[in-house]
Scaffold this motif. Structure first.
Motif, PDB file in Angstrom:
ATOM      1  N   THR A  37      14.334   1.614   3.603  1.00 28.76           N
ATOM      2  CA  THR A  37      13.984   2.013   5.156  1.00 28.76           C
ATOM      3  C   THR A  37      12.326   2.182   5.595  1.00 28.76           C
ATOM      4  OG1 THR A  37      16.109   2.985   5.303  1.00 28.76           O
ATOM      5  CG2 THR A  37      14.961   4.080   7.102  1.00 28.76           C
ATOM      6  N   ILE A  38      11.662   3.140   4.435  1.00 27.10           N
ATOM      7  CA  ILE A  38      10.402   3.600   4.950  1.00 27.10           C
ATOM      8  C   ILE A  38       9.431   2.643   4.797  1.00 27.10           C
ATOM      9  CG2 ILE A  38       8.669   4.087   3.639  1.00 27.10           C
ATOM     10  CD1 ILE A  38      10.632   7.336   3.542  1.00 27.10           C
ATOM     11  N   ILE A  39      10.034   1.077   3.974  1.00 28.14           N
ATOM     12  CA  ILE A  39       8.951   0.399   3.748  1.00 28.14           C
ATOM     13  C   ILE A  39       9.318  -0.660   5.310  1.00 28.14           C
ATOM     14  CG2 ILE A  39       8.018  -1.889   2.517  1.00 28.14           C
ATOM     15  CD1 ILE A  39       7.167   1.199   1.149  1.00 28.14           C
ATOM     16  N   LEU A  67       0.744  -1.366  -0.096  1.00 31.43           N
ATOM     17  CA  LEU A  67      -0.097   0.307  -0.313  1.00 31.43           C
ATOM     18  C   LEU A  67       1.169   1.494   0.506  1.00 31.43           C
ATOM     19  CD1 LEU A  67      -2.990  -0.736   2.221  1.00 31.43           C
ATOM     20  CD2 LEU A  67      -2.898  -1.076  -0.628  1.00 31.43           C
ATOM     21  N   PRO A  68       2.067   1.328   1.178  1.00 28.98           N
ATOM     22  CA  PRO A  68       3.225   2.864   0.834  1.00 28.98           C
ATOM     23  C   PRO A  68       3.301   2.237  -0.882  1.00 28.98           C
ATOM     24  CG  PRO A  68       3.584   0.977   2.139  1.00 28.98           C
ATOM     25  CD  PRO A  68       2.030   0.479   1.878  1.00 28.98           C
ATOM     26  N   TRP A  69       3.611   1.538  -1.167  1.00 26.94           N
ATOM     27  CA  TRP A  69       5.193   1.678  -2.318  1.00 26.94           C
ATOM     28  C   TRP A  69       3.551   2.153  -3.819  1.00 26.94           C
ATOM     29  CZ3 TRP A  69       9.081   1.077  -3.865  1.00 26.94           C
ATOM     30  CH2 TRP A  69       9.637   1.120  -5.132  1.00 26.94           C
ATOM     31  N   ILE A 115       8.096  11.336   6.802  1.00 31.37           N
ATOM     32  CA  ILE A 115       9.385  11.152   5.487  1.00 31.37           C
ATOM     33  C   ILE A 115       8.792  10.406   4.148  1.00 31.37           C
ATOM     34  CG2 ILE A 115      11.042  10.105   5.961  1.00 31.37           C
ATOM     35  CD1 ILE A 115      11.006  10.808   8.625  1.00 31.37           C
ATOM     36  N   GLN A 116       8.678  10.345   4.082  1.00 33.27           N
ATOM     37  CA  GLN A 116       7.696   9.495   2.723  1.00 33.27           C
ATOM     38  C   GLN A 116       7.475  10.228   1.880  1.00 33.27           C
ATOM     39  OE1 GLN A 116       5.339   5.838   2.117  1.00 33.27           O
ATOM     40  NE2 GLN A 116       5.437   6.239  -0.299  1.00 33.27           N
ATOM     41  N   PHE A 117       6.501  11.745   1.729  1.00 31.49           N
ATOM     42  CA  PHE A 117       5.926  12.197   1.725  1.00 31.49           C
ATOM     43  C   PHE A 117       7.342  13.925   1.126  1.00 31.49           C
ATOM     44  CE2 PHE A 117       4.426  17.165   1.511  1.00 31.49           C
ATOM     45  CZ  PHE A 117       3.089  16.359   0.548  1.00 31.49           C
TER      46      PHE A 117
END
Lengths: 255, 249
Positions: A206-208, A69-71, A145-147
Motif C-alpha cells: 500500500t505504501i509503495i 527509493l522508498p524501498w 506512516i512508513q516511518f
C-alpha cells in the motif's frame, strides 16, 4: 520514554549524523553513495526486466525509481535496525543511555536520505515529461506512516536479535522475498483480484502504491487502505514498545 | 521496579539487591543450536551480589574495595542501569555519570573534537552545554593540536585522557568511577585526583572502585569492603582499608 528521548536529543542528533556520514566515511563519493546505490539498482532492473517480462509500462525507469527509493529506505532500516544492538554491543555494555535512540537514529537517518532522494524522483518526473501535481502534498502522510511502521518492526526485531542471532539472516531473506511481493517492478492491477487481495496484506504494498499514485499517476492515494496501514503501524509500534521495554533490560548481559 | 520516594539527602539507595548471572556452558546463539541442544544446555547461576543494602548520602565520597570478582563492578553497573537486579531496587537521586570503561562509544574515525561531542551527548548533554565546556575539556586533556586528529591514531594514554576529561566535565551530581585511572601517567593521575578532590568539595557524590588504597585513603571518607557478594565492612576509610589489608595483604 518520550521524556528520555528529549533529554538525550543531542545524542540522537549525533547518532543520526554518524549514521549518515560515518557509513561511507573513507569512500571517495561519501554520502553520495546512498543515492548512487538505489540508482544503480534501478538501472539493473530497467535493463533486465523489460527483457524477461513482456511489459508495456510507459516510462518504465521512472516507474521503478519511484518504488525503488522508498524501498531502499525500508530495506536499509530493517536490516540495519535489526542488527544495531549487536553492532553497538560495546557501548551498550559500558554506558547507560536510552537504548531506543539507536533504532530511532537509523529510521531518522533513512528518512533524511529518502527525502533528499525525492529530488531524484523529481528530476525523473521532469525529464520523462510526466510532470507534477498537487497530490505530492500527500507525501508527508505517506512517509510518516512508513516511518512508524519501520520503527515498530525494528524495535521488535532488533531486541529479539540480541537473544537469537539468526534473526538477522532470516530477516534479510524475508526482505528479499518481500521485494517481489511489493509492487515496485510491476503494478498491482495487472493481477487477478484474488492475487491483489493477498498482495495487499503486505503493508509496504500500500505504501509503495501510494508513492506511485502521487508521483507517477498524479492522483490521490487510496486513503482507506492507507488509513488501515496507519492503524496497523500504530498498534504495531505500541506492541513493539512493550516488547522492547521488556527485552532491553537483558541487553548488557546477553551481548 | 517500584518507584518510591527517595529521601532527598540520599544520592543512591540500594535496597535488598541481589544479582545473579546466568552461566550457560556452550551458549546457544543460533536457532539451530537452540533446537539441536534443546534443554541440553547446562545452566548454572552465579550469585554476584547477595542482598546488598547500601545508602550513600549526597556529597559523600565512597570507595568500593575488594578482591577481583567480589562484585564491585557489578554493583556500579546496577547503579548506572546498564544491568538490572534480579531482586530489590536501586533508587538514584540526581544526574548520574559513570566511567566504567574509558572511551565507550568513541568512533575511531572521528576526530577528538567530534568524539567529545559524541561522548558528552551519550552522557545526556545538549549542544549548548557541550559548547560551553569544550575548551575546558580540551585544556584538561592536554591533547593540544591532536584534538583534530582521528581518535584511532591516539595512544592509549591520550585516549584515556580525552575520555576522562569529558566525563569529569559533565557536571553530574553523582559520579561513578571504575578502576580506570591507572592508565594515565603519574602527572595525569595526580591531576585527576586533584579534580576529584575539587568535585568532592563542591558536594558531588562520588563512588569509586579502586585498588590503589593509598589514593583511596586520601580521597574518600567512607569505604565499603565487598567480599564475595556481600558487604563485609562499611565505615571510615582508614579502618576498613586496614582490616582489608590484614586479610588480603
Amino acid at each position: 520514554m518520550i521524556n528520555d528521548i528529549y533529554n538525550y536529543r543531542e545524542l540522537l542528533k549525533t547518532s543520526v549524523k554518524k549514521e549518515i556520514r560515518g557509513k561511507y566515511k573513507g569512500s571517495f563519493l561519501g554520502v553520495l553513495w546512498s543515492f548512487v546505490n538505489p540508482l544503480l539498482t534501478t538501472l539493473v532492473y530497467a535493463i533486465v526486466f523489460p527483457f524477461i517480462l513482456r511489459n508495456s509500462q510507459e516510462h518504465y525507469v521512472t516507474f521503478i525509481v519511484i518504488g525503488q527509493l522508498p524501498w531502499a529506505w525500508f530495506t536499509n532500516t530493517i536490516s540495519q535496525g535489526t542488527s544495531t544492538f549487536l553492532a553497538n554491543g560495546g557501548i551498550l555494555k559500558k554506558v547507560y543511555f536510552p537504548r531506543v535512540i539507536l533504532p530511532l537514529a537509523i529510521d531518522i537517518s533513512g528518512l533524511i536520505n529518502f527525502l533528499i532522494s525525492c529530488i531524484i524522483i523529481g528530476i525523473f518526473l521532469f525529464f520523462s515529461g510526466i510532470g507534477y501535481s498537487l497530490n505530492i502534498l500527500y507525501l508527508p502522510i505517506i512517509f510518516v506512516i512508513q516511518f512508524i511502521l519501520q520503527l515498530g518492526i525494528i524495535l521488535i526485531t532488533g531486541a529479539i536479535d540480541v537473544y537469537v542471532r539468526d534473526l538477522e539472516y532470516i530477516i534479510n531473506f524475508f526482505i528479499q522475498m518481500l521485494f517481489y511481493a511489493t509492487p515496485i517492478l510491476y503494478s498491482i492491477d495487472t493481477f487477478p483480484v484474488w492475487v491483489q487481495k493477498i498482495l495487499r496484506l503486505n503493508p509496504m504494498a500500500t505504501i509503495i502504491e501510494s508513492y506511485k499514485d502521487i508521483f507517477f499517476y498524479k492522483q490521490s492515494p487510496n486513503l482507506i487502505m492507507l488509513g488501515i496501514v496507519f492503524l496497523f503501524s500504530i498498534v504495531l509500534l505500541f506492541i513493539a514498545i512493550k516488547v522492547f521495554n521488556k527485552l532491553e533490560k537483558g541487553f548488557a548481559e546477553e551481548l | 521496579m517500584k518507584k518510591r520516594k527517595v529521601d532527598s539527602d540520599n544520592a543512591i539507595v540500594v535496597k535488598d539487591v541481589s544479582k545473579k548471572f546466568k552461566l550457560v556452558y556452550d551458549k546457544p546463539f543460533t536457532l539451530k543450536e537452540r533446537l539441536v541442544f534443546w534443554n541440553k544446555t547446562r545452566v548454572g547461576y552465579h550469585d554476584v551480589l547477595k542482598n546488598i543494602n547500601l545508602t550513600i548520602k549526597k556529597g559523600e565520597t565512597v570507595a568500593l574495595i575488594g578482591v577481583n570478582g567480589s562484585g564491585k563492578s557489578t554493583l556500579l553497573k546496577l547503579m548506572t542501569k546498564i544491568i538490572y537486579p534480579n531482586k530489590g531496587c536501586i533508587m538514584i537521586n540526581g544526574k548520574l555519570t559513570s566511567l566504567l570503561e574509558l572511551g565507550a562509544g568513541f568512533h575511531p574515525d572521528f576526530t577528538g573534537r567530534e568524539n567529545i561531542y559524541f561522548n558528552a551527548s551519550i552522557f545526556g548533554l545538549t549542544k549548548e552545554q557541550i559548547d560551553e565546556r569544550l575548551q575546558k575539556i580540551i585544556d584538561f586533556s592536554e591533547l593540544g593540536e591532536f584534538v583534530e586528529a582521528p581518535v584511532r591514531t591516539y595512544s592509549s594514554g591520550m585516549y584515556m585522557r580525552l575520555a576522562f576529561s569529558v566525563a569529569i566535565n559533565v557536571d553530574a551530581d553523582i559520579l561513578l568511577i571504575d578502576e580506570i585511572l591507572a592508565v594515565g601517567d603519574q602527572h595525569f593521575q595526580d591531576k585527576c585526583y586533584e579534580m576529584l578532590q575539587e568535585l568532592k568539595k563542591s558536594k558531588k557524590t562520588i563512588v569509586i572502585v579502586s585498588h590503589s588504597l593509598g589514593q583511596v585513603k586520601k580521597l574518600c571518607d567512607r569505604a565499603v569492603w565487598i567480599y564475595d557478594g556481600v558487604i563485609r565492612e562499611d565505615g571510615e576509610t582508614s579502618k576498613v582499608v586496614e582490616d582489608y589489608m590484614k586479610v588480603c595483604g
